[in-house]
Design a protein around this motif. Structure first.
Motif, PDB file in Angstrom:
ATOM      1  N   UNK A  74       0.856  -1.164   0.040  1.00  0.00           N
ATOM      2  CA  UNK A  74      -0.088   0.061  -0.064  1.00  0.00           C
ATOM      3  C   UNK A  74       0.875   1.182   0.138  1.00  0.00           C
ATOM      4  N   UNK A  75       1.868   1.220   0.720  1.00  0.00           N
ATOM      5  CA  UNK A  75       2.716   2.489   0.833  1.00  0.00           C
ATOM      6  C   UNK A  75       3.532   2.798  -0.612  1.00  0.00           C
ATOM      7  N   UNK A  76       3.880   1.524  -1.184  1.00  0.00           N
ATOM      8  CA  UNK A  76       4.377   1.544  -2.527  1.00  0.00           C
ATOM      9  C   UNK A  76       3.577   2.348  -3.484  1.00  0.00           C
ATOM     10  N   UNK A  77       2.424   1.719  -3.545  1.00  0.00           N
ATOM     11  CA  UNK A  77       1.200   2.240  -4.522  1.00  0.00           C
ATOM     12  C   UNK A  77       1.326   1.302  -5.782  1.00  0.00           C
ATOM     13  N   UNK A  78       1.186   1.575  -6.919  1.00  0.00           N
ATOM     14  CA  UNK A  78       1.130   0.672  -8.240  1.00  0.00           C
ATOM     15  C   UNK A  78       2.578   0.351  -8.311  1.00  0.00           C
ATOM     16  N   UNK A  79       2.988  -0.861  -8.424  1.00  0.00           N
ATOM     17  CA  UNK A  79       4.321  -1.559  -8.719  1.00  0.00           C
ATOM     18  C   UNK A  79       4.507  -1.628 -10.103  1.00  0.00           C
ATOM     19  N   UNK A  95      19.979  -9.505   3.740  1.00  0.00           N
ATOM     20  CA  UNK A  95      20.662  -9.258   2.444  1.00  0.00           C
ATOM     21  C   UNK A  95      19.662  -8.753   1.450  1.00  0.00           C
ATOM     22  N   UNK A  96      19.731  -7.995   0.518  1.00  0.00           N
ATOM     23  CA  UNK A  96      18.789  -7.550  -0.577  1.00  0.00           C
ATOM     24  C   UNK A  96      18.789  -8.626  -1.389  1.00  0.00           C
ATOM     25  N   UNK A  97      17.727  -9.321  -1.658  1.00  0.00           N
ATOM     26  CA  UNK A  97      17.611 -10.374  -2.619  1.00  0.00           C
ATOM     27  C   UNK A  97      16.727  -9.904  -3.982  1.00  0.00           C
ATOM     28  N   UNK A  98      16.386  -8.387  -4.020  1.00  0.00           N
ATOM     29  CA  UNK A  98      15.542  -8.167  -5.055  1.00  0.00           C
ATOM     30  C   UNK A  98      15.229  -6.524  -4.838  1.00  0.00           C
ATOM     31  N   UNK A  99      14.080  -6.392  -5.569  1.00  0.00           N
ATOM     32  CA  UNK A  99      13.863  -4.875  -5.557  1.00  0.00           C
ATOM     33  C   UNK A  99      12.526  -4.704  -6.030  1.00  0.00           C
ATOM     34  N   UNK A 103       5.292   3.768  -8.898  1.00  0.00           N
ATOM     35  CA  UNK A 103       5.140   4.998  -9.446  1.00  0.00           C
ATOM     36  C   UNK A 103       5.630   5.889  -8.246  1.00  0.00           C
ATOM     37  N   UNK A 104       5.716   5.915  -7.200  1.00  0.00           N
ATOM     38  CA  UNK A 104       5.984   6.350  -5.956  1.00  0.00           C
ATOM     39  C   UNK A 104       7.388   6.408  -5.619  1.00  0.00           C
ATOM     40  N   UNK A 105       8.126   5.149  -5.645  1.00  0.00           N
ATOM     41  CA  UNK A 105       9.369   5.136  -5.045  1.00  0.00           C
ATOM     42  C   UNK A 105       9.862   3.584  -5.608  1.00  0.00           C
ATOM     43  N   UNK A 106      11.234   3.487  -4.970  1.00  0.00           N
ATOM     44  CA  UNK A 106      11.805   1.962  -5.345  1.00  0.00           C
ATOM     45  C   UNK A 106      12.114   1.672  -3.844  1.00  0.00           C
ATOM     46  N   UNK A 107      12.293   0.125  -3.682  1.00  0.00           N
ATOM     47  CA  UNK A 107      12.776  -0.331  -2.419  1.00  0.00           C
ATOM     48  C   UNK A 107      13.369  -1.512  -2.688  1.00  0.00           C
ATOM     49  N   UNK A 108      14.348  -1.971  -1.737  1.00  0.00           N
ATOM     50  CA  UNK A 108      14.881  -3.156  -2.012  1.00  0.00           C
ATOM     51  C   UNK A 108      13.914  -4.350  -1.121  1.00  0.00           C
TER      52      UNK A 108
END
Length: 175
Positions: A74-79, A95-99, A103-108
Motif C-alpha cells: 500500500x505504501x509503494x502504490x502501483x508496482x 541481505x537484499x534479494x531483489x527490488x 510510481x511513488x518510489x523504489x525499495x529493496x
C-alpha cells in the motif's frame, strides 16, 4: 406449469438410485459408531520483518516463501517493476534479494532469514502489479517473491521475527 413440474421431477433423484446408494454405503459393525473425520489444512507459520517482508515456513522450518507485506504494498502504490533474486543464491538475513519499483518510489526486498533461493515468482516479471493486488498470497498467481530453503541459522533468524500480532502493533505505531 406442466413444464416446471417436469423439470423438478427430472432433477429429483430416482428411487432406484437412492436404493443403490443406500445398499453401497458402508455400515458400521454392530456396537461401533461411525466417526466423522475432518482434515484442516496445515497452516504455515508466518513472520514479518521491520522492513515489511514476510516469510511463511513449513511446519518443520526447512522451506519457506518470501514476499512483501500488504502494508509495504500500500505504501509503494502501483508496482511497475520487480527485480527477482537469482535461483541458487545463498543469502544472510537482511541481505537484499531483489527490488520493487513503483510510481511513488523504489525499495529493496531483503531476506528475512538466512537461506538459499530455490524458486522465484516469474509471473511478476511480466505482471509486476500482482504484488500490489495480492502481496501476501503465496499461492500460484500470488504476489510472493521467492521460495527458499532455510539454513540452521535461518531457523534461528525466523524465531526472532515479528509474529502477526507484533507486526500489526509495529505498523500501527508507524502511523
Amino acid at each position: 406449469m406442466a413444464s416446471i413440474a417436469r423439470c423438478l421431477r427430472a432433477a429429483r433423484p430416482s428411487t432406484t438410485f437412492s436404493r443403490l446408494a443406500a445398499a453401497t454405503t458402508p455400515r458400521a459393525p454392530p456396537g461401533w459408531q461411525l466417526r466423522a473425520f475432518s482434515a484442516s489444512p496445515c497452516r504455515d507459520l508466518r513472520r514479518y520483518t521491520k522492513d515489511h517482508e514476510w516469510i511463511d515456513v513449513s511446519a518443520d522450518k526447512t522451506t519457506g516463501v518470501v514476499g512483501i507485506s500488504e502494508y509495504a504494498a500500500k505504501a509503494l502504490g502501483d508496482v511497475v517493476y520487480v527485480e527477482l533474486p537469482e535461483v541458487g543464491r545463498e543469502v544472510q538475513a537482511g541481505d537484499a534479494i531483489g527490488a520493487v519499483e513503483s510510481v511513488k518510489s523504489a525499495a529493496d526486498i531483503n531476506s528475512p532469514v538466512s537461506c538459499t533461493v530455490v524458486a522465484v515468482n516469474r509471473p511478476l516479471e511480466e505482471r509486476p502489479g500482482i504484488i500490489s493486488e495480492v502481496p501476501e498470497d503465496d499461492a500460484h498467481g500470488g504476489g510472493w517473491i521467492a521460495k527458499v530453503e532455510l539454513s540452521d541459522q535461518g531457523r534461528k533468524d525466523f524465531d526472532a521475527l515479528l509474529n502477526p500480532d507484533e507486526y500489526a502493533a509495529f505498523t500501527d505505531a508507524e502511523h
